[in-house]
Write a protein that holds these residues in place. Structure first.
Motif, PDB file in Angstrom:
ATOM      1  N   SER A 188       0.846  -1.197   0.000  1.00  0.00           N
ATOM      2  CA  SER A 188       0.000   0.000   0.000  1.00  0.00           C
ATOM      3  C   SER A 188       0.878   1.242   0.000  1.00  0.00           C
ATOM      4  CB  SER A 188      -0.902   0.042   1.245  1.00  0.00           C
ATOM      5  OG  SER A 188      -1.691  -1.116   1.351  1.00  0.00           O
ATOM      6  N   ASP A 189       0.367   2.315  -0.565  1.00  0.00           N
ATOM      7  CA  ASP A 189       1.022   3.626  -0.504  1.00  0.00           C
ATOM      8  C   ASP A 189      -0.059   4.682  -0.380  1.00  0.00           C
ATOM      9  OD1 ASP A 189       2.515   5.909  -0.653  1.00  0.00           O
ATOM     10  OD2 ASP A 189       3.249   5.582  -2.696  1.00  0.00           O
ATOM     11  N   GLY A 190      -0.435   4.974   0.865  1.00  0.00           N
ATOM     12  CA  GLY A 190      -1.507   5.921   1.114  1.00  0.00           C
ATOM     13  C   GLY A 190      -1.207   7.344   0.713  1.00  0.00           C
ATOM     14  N   THR A 191       0.068   7.661   0.409  1.00  0.00           N
ATOM     15  CA  THR A 191       0.382   9.019  -0.048  1.00  0.00           C
ATOM     16  C   THR A 191      -0.276   9.300  -1.394  1.00  0.00           C
ATOM     17  OG1 THR A 191       2.438   8.376  -1.184  1.00  0.00           O
ATOM     18  CG2 THR A 191       2.610   8.969   1.156  1.00  0.00           C
ATOM     19  N   GLY A 192      -0.708   8.224  -2.077  1.00  0.00           N
ATOM     20  CA  GLY A 192      -1.366   8.393  -3.370  1.00  0.00           C
ATOM     21  C   GLY A 192      -2.872   8.281  -3.288  1.00  0.00           C
ATOM     22  N   VAL A 233      -1.167   7.685 -11.736  1.00  0.00           N
ATOM     23  CA  VAL A 233      -1.522   6.264 -11.776  1.00  0.00           C
ATOM     24  C   VAL A 233      -0.578   5.503 -12.708  1.00  0.00           C
ATOM     25  CG1 VAL A 233      -3.302   4.595 -12.428  1.00  0.00           C
ATOM     26  CG2 VAL A 233      -3.923   6.683 -11.199  1.00  0.00           C
ATOM     27  N   PHE A 234      -0.284   6.087 -13.856  1.00  0.00           N
ATOM     28  CA  PHE A 234       0.623   5.430 -14.798  1.00  0.00           C
ATOM     29  C   PHE A 234       2.014   5.275 -14.195  1.00  0.00           C
ATOM     30  CE2 PHE A 234       3.844   5.686 -18.168  1.00  0.00           C
ATOM     31  CZ  PHE A 234       3.495   4.574 -18.912  1.00  0.00           C
ATOM     32  N   SER A 235       2.521   6.331 -13.573  1.00  0.00           N
ATOM     33  CA  SER A 235       3.852   6.291 -12.966  1.00  0.00           C
ATOM     34  C   SER A 235       3.931   5.213 -11.896  1.00  0.00           C
ATOM     35  CB  SER A 235       4.191   7.657 -12.367  1.00  0.00           C
ATOM     36  OG  SER A 235       5.446   7.621 -11.715  1.00  0.00           O
ATOM     37  N   PHE A 236       2.921   5.160 -11.051  1.00  0.00           N
ATOM     38  CA  PHE A 236       2.862   4.140 -10.001  1.00  0.00           C
ATOM     39  C   PHE A 236       2.852   2.740 -10.599  1.00  0.00           C
ATOM     40  CE2 PHE A 236      -0.893   1.585  -8.586  1.00  0.00           C
ATOM     41  CZ  PHE A 236      -0.287   0.856  -7.579  1.00  0.00           C
ATOM     42  N   THR A 237       2.042   2.552 -11.632  1.00  0.00           N
ATOM     43  CA  THR A 237       1.851   1.221 -12.207  1.00  0.00           C
ATOM     44  C   THR A 237       3.109   0.683 -12.853  1.00  0.00           C
ATOM     45  OG1 THR A 237      -0.485   1.713 -12.597  1.00  0.00           O
ATOM     46  CG2 THR A 237       0.457  -0.136 -13.801  1.00  0.00           C
ATOM     47  N   VAL A 238       3.844   1.522 -13.552  1.00  0.00           N
ATOM     48  CA  VAL A 238       5.010   1.028 -14.300  1.00  0.00           C
ATOM     49  C   VAL A 238       6.300   1.062 -13.478  1.00  0.00           C
ATOM     50  CG1 VAL A 238       3.981   1.640 -16.513  1.00  0.00           C
ATOM     51  CG2 VAL A 238       5.507   3.273 -15.368  1.00  0.00           C
ATOM     52  N   THR A 239       6.234   1.527 -12.227  1.00  0.00           N
ATOM     53  CA  THR A 239       7.431   1.519 -11.371  1.00  0.00           C
ATOM     54  C   THR A 239       7.242   0.569 -10.185  1.00  0.00           C
ATOM     55  OG1 THR A 239       6.616   3.504 -10.213  1.00  0.00           O
ATOM     56  CG2 THR A 239       8.182   3.834 -12.011  1.00  0.00           C
ATOM     57  N   LYS A 240       6.289   0.869  -9.321  1.00  0.00           N
ATOM     58  CA  LYS A 240       6.139   0.090  -8.090  1.00  0.00           C
ATOM     59  C   LYS A 240       5.589  -1.307  -8.335  1.00  0.00           C
ATOM     60  CE  LYS A 240       5.619   4.141  -5.132  1.00  0.00           C
ATOM     61  NZ  LYS A 240       4.747   4.905  -4.200  1.00  0.00           N
ATOM     62  N   SER A 330      -3.015   0.852  -3.788  1.00  0.00           N
ATOM     63  CA  SER A 330      -2.947  -0.468  -3.195  1.00  0.00           C
ATOM     64  C   SER A 330      -2.654  -1.480  -4.284  1.00  0.00           C
ATOM     65  CB  SER A 330      -4.289  -0.775  -2.522  1.00  0.00           C
ATOM     66  OG  SER A 330      -4.346  -2.082  -2.032  1.00  0.00           O
ATOM     67  N   TRP A 331      -1.796  -2.450  -3.972  1.00  0.00           N
ATOM     68  CA  TRP A 331      -1.486  -3.460  -4.986  1.00  0.00           C
ATOM     69  C   TRP A 331      -1.034  -4.759  -4.325  1.00  0.00           C
ATOM     70  CZ3 TRP A 331       1.520   0.518  -3.513  1.00  0.00           C
ATOM     71  CH2 TRP A 331       2.900   0.341  -3.326  1.00  0.00           C
ATOM     72  N   GLY A 332      -1.142  -5.842  -5.085  1.00  0.00           N
ATOM     73  CA  GLY A 332      -0.741  -7.142  -4.578  1.00  0.00           C
ATOM     74  C   GLY A 332      -0.485  -8.118  -5.707  1.00  0.00           C
ATOM     75  N   VAL A 333       0.371  -9.102  -5.420  1.00  0.00           N
ATOM     76  CA  VAL A 333       0.708 -10.137  -6.395  1.00  0.00           C
ATOM     77  C   VAL A 333       0.617 -11.486  -5.701  1.00  0.00           C
ATOM     78  CG1 VAL A 333       3.179  -9.885  -5.887  1.00  0.00           C
ATOM     79  CG2 VAL A 333       2.465 -10.972  -8.012  1.00  0.00           C
ATOM     80  N   MET A 334       0.170 -12.506  -6.416  1.00  0.00           N
ATOM     81  CA  MET A 334       0.123 -13.850  -5.827  1.00  0.00           C
ATOM     82  C   MET A 334       0.204 -14.907  -6.921  1.00  0.00           C
ATOM     83  SD  MET A 334      -3.852 -14.372  -4.690  1.00  0.00           S
ATOM     84  CE  MET A 334      -5.177 -14.410  -5.907  1.00  0.00           C
ATOM     85  N   SER A 335       0.583 -16.106  -6.515  1.00  0.00           N
ATOM     86  CA  SER A 335       0.649 -17.230  -7.446  1.00  0.00           C
ATOM     87  C   SER A 335      -0.165 -18.391  -6.900  1.00  0.00           C
ATOM     88  CB  SER A 335       2.098 -17.666  -7.676  1.00  0.00           C
ATOM     89  OG  SER A 335       2.691 -18.131  -6.470  1.00  0.00           O
ATOM     90  N   ALA A 336      -0.747 -19.168  -7.804  1.00  0.00           N
ATOM     91  CA  ALA A 336      -1.549 -20.328  -7.415  1.00  0.00           C
ATOM     92  C   ALA A 336      -1.734 -21.233  -8.618  1.00  0.00           C
ATOM     93  CB  ALA A 336      -2.916 -19.889  -6.881  1.00  0.00           C
ATOM     94  N   HIS A 337      -1.980 -22.499  -8.341  1.00  0.00           N
ATOM     95  CA  HIS A 337      -2.348 -23.438  -9.393  1.00  0.00           C
ATOM     96  C   HIS A 337      -3.870 -23.535  -9.444  1.00  0.00           C
ATOM     97  CE1 HIS A 337       1.894 -24.730  -9.049  1.00  0.00           C
ATOM     98  NE2 HIS A 337       1.732 -25.090 -10.318  1.00  0.00           N
ATOM     99  N   ILE A 338      -4.425 -23.425 -10.648  1.00  0.00           N
ATOM    100  CA  ILE A 338      -5.878 -23.463 -10.831  1.00  0.00           C
ATOM    101  C   ILE A 338      -6.205 -24.422 -11.973  1.00  0.00           C
ATOM    102  CG2 ILE A 338      -7.965 -22.114 -11.267  1.00  0.00           C
ATOM    103  CD1 ILE A 338      -6.385 -19.607 -10.463  1.00  0.00           C
ATOM    104  N   ASN A 339      -7.110 -25.351 -11.722  1.00  0.00           N
ATOM    105  CA  ASN A 339      -7.534 -26.297 -12.749  1.00  0.00           C
ATOM    106  C   ASN A 339      -8.560 -25.624 -13.660  1.00  0.00           C
ATOM    107  OD1 ASN A 339      -8.920 -28.538 -14.126  1.00  0.00           O
ATOM    108  ND2 ASN A 339      -7.781 -29.851 -12.710  1.00  0.00           N
ATOM    109  N   THR A 340      -8.370 -25.740 -14.965  1.00  0.00           N
ATOM    110  CA  THR A 340      -9.299 -25.087 -15.900  1.00  0.00           C
ATOM    111  C   THR A 340     -10.733 -25.613 -15.761  1.00  0.00           C
ATOM    112  OG1 THR A 340      -8.700 -26.661 -17.654  1.00  0.00           O
ATOM    113  CG2 THR A 340      -7.509 -24.563 -17.602  1.00  0.00           C
TER     114      THR A 340
END
Length: 365
Positions: A188-192, A233-240, A330-340
């Motif tokens: 999270s970065d509440g300054t934005g 928003v663009f700056s945040f997205t392509v850097t952080k 706010s942003w997040g990343v995760m990985s998981a296995h999912i059956n189609t």
């Protein structure tokens, strides 16, 4: 930054729903000018989006998706111990929309139900919260519902957003299961906080002028409409965002090439391309559905997976890297296995919760 890892919890079902009404970007030719619309389409990739009915809400789409998911998978509703609703587009200021969905879905009184007030990162955050609740309890299943009706918050004269956002919802089932793993990282970065904001209507600024105003970017909005600072928003997205993804991959000793699918938030086509470039990822593994559904915010990732794999019944076990990012910031990343086989196709619906439309004291009887 909150790192998480859950062994023996899996994503065992995904269903998504959208409105039937289609709004094409070219429908705005007269309002914004044909050249401006074409330039928008070329940059964002959004050719059309879906728009909800007047009293249709995000929870209506989430409910339709959840009903489909629970029915198709023959899930005993008494076994759902956790219900989360992730969105900014709530039914009411109070009560929590999760409680309304709890009633509509006929879940047990032993089920925990509450809202998570996030937008574009809501799905990743909700997975972490729901998995945490499963891990520290005897409950076996959690139902996550995410949705937004962004078109209700956008001024139709706002040339930067009127063609970009779409409505929809999704339901995702988590279950305890052997030999499964979900892991990720939340930031999270509440300054934005001002980067994407609807200034009026909340309790900080409950009643203000509804007069349309011309904002710094030249677009017309009221204080009740969503205002987005595109540059920030663009700056945040392509850097952080790519920085966090790289850190997560390094910490988990994974490589972007190991994944079958990179299911990222559907912000716009240009940002999508920039993320692929910065991550040195195969863009063919980064499906898009925003060309037909627009930026749907909270449900964008499950809607994307339903669009890409909803008709795949080969039983393929996908290794999926997911990333949500936006309002908050706010942003997040995760990985998981999912059956189609566990991913259902997108459904269309005009249904709404008529009982929930309240205009007078008589409607409360």
């Amino acid at each position: 930054m909150a790192r998480f890892k859950f062994d023996n919890i899996k994503i065992s079902g995904i269903a998504s729903a959208v409105p039937t009404k289609i709004i094409k970007s070219t429908d705005y030719n007269e309002r914004f000018g044909e050249d401006a619309v074409q330039k928008f389409v070329d940059m964002t990739g959004v050719k059309e989006h879906r728009e909800s009915l007047l009293h249709q809400t995000a929870s209506d789409f989430g409910y339709a998706a959840a009903e489909k998911l629970l029915t198709e998978k023959n899930i005993d509703r008494e076994t759902i111990g956790v219900l989360l609703f992730g969105a900014h587009s709530t039914d009411y200021r109070r009560p929590a929309t999760a409680c309304v969905l709890h009633k509509r879905l006929g879940l047990s009184r032993e089920c925990v139900a509450f809202d998570v007030g996030l937008g574009c990162s809501a799905f990743v955050y909700c997975v972490q919260i729901a998995a945490s609740l499963l891990e520290c309890s005897q409950e076996k299943r959690a139902l996550i519902i995410v949705g937004e009706t962004m078109t209700k918050m956008i001024n139709p004269e706002d040339k930067s957003a009127a063609m970009l956002f779409g409505d929809g919802g999704a339901a995702v089932l988590l279950e305890k299961a052997e030999d499964s793993c979900i892991e990720g990282k939340l930031c999270s970065d509440g300054t934005g906080y001002r980067a994407i904001i609807a200034p009026a209507g909340g309790f900080r600024n409950l009643e203000d002028s509804h007069e349309p105003m011309v904002w710094a970017d030249g677009s017309t909005r009221t204080l009740y409409n969503t205002n987005m600072n595109g540059t920030d928003v663009f700056s945040f997205t392509v850097t952080k965002v790519p920085k966090t993804i790289k850190e997560f991959l390094s910490e988990t000793e994974q490589d972007v090439t190991q994944f079958d699918c990179l299911a990222f938030h559907q912000a716009n086509q240009f940002i999508h391309q920039q993320l692929a470039k910065k991550l040195k990822a195969d863009i063919n593994k980064m499906p898009l559905c925003l060309d037909r559904y627009g930026n749907t915010s909270a449900p964008a990732i499950p809607i994307l997976l339903s669009d890409a794999y909803g008709n795949d019944r080969t039983g393929q076990k996908l290794n999926v890297l997911m990333c949500g990012f936006g309002v908050g910031l706010s942003w997040g990343v995760m990985s998981a296995h999912i059956n189609t086989d566990d991913i259902l196709p997108i459904i269309e619906t005009d249904e709404l919760f008529e009982e929930g439309v309240i205009h007078s004291p008589e409607d409360m009887q």
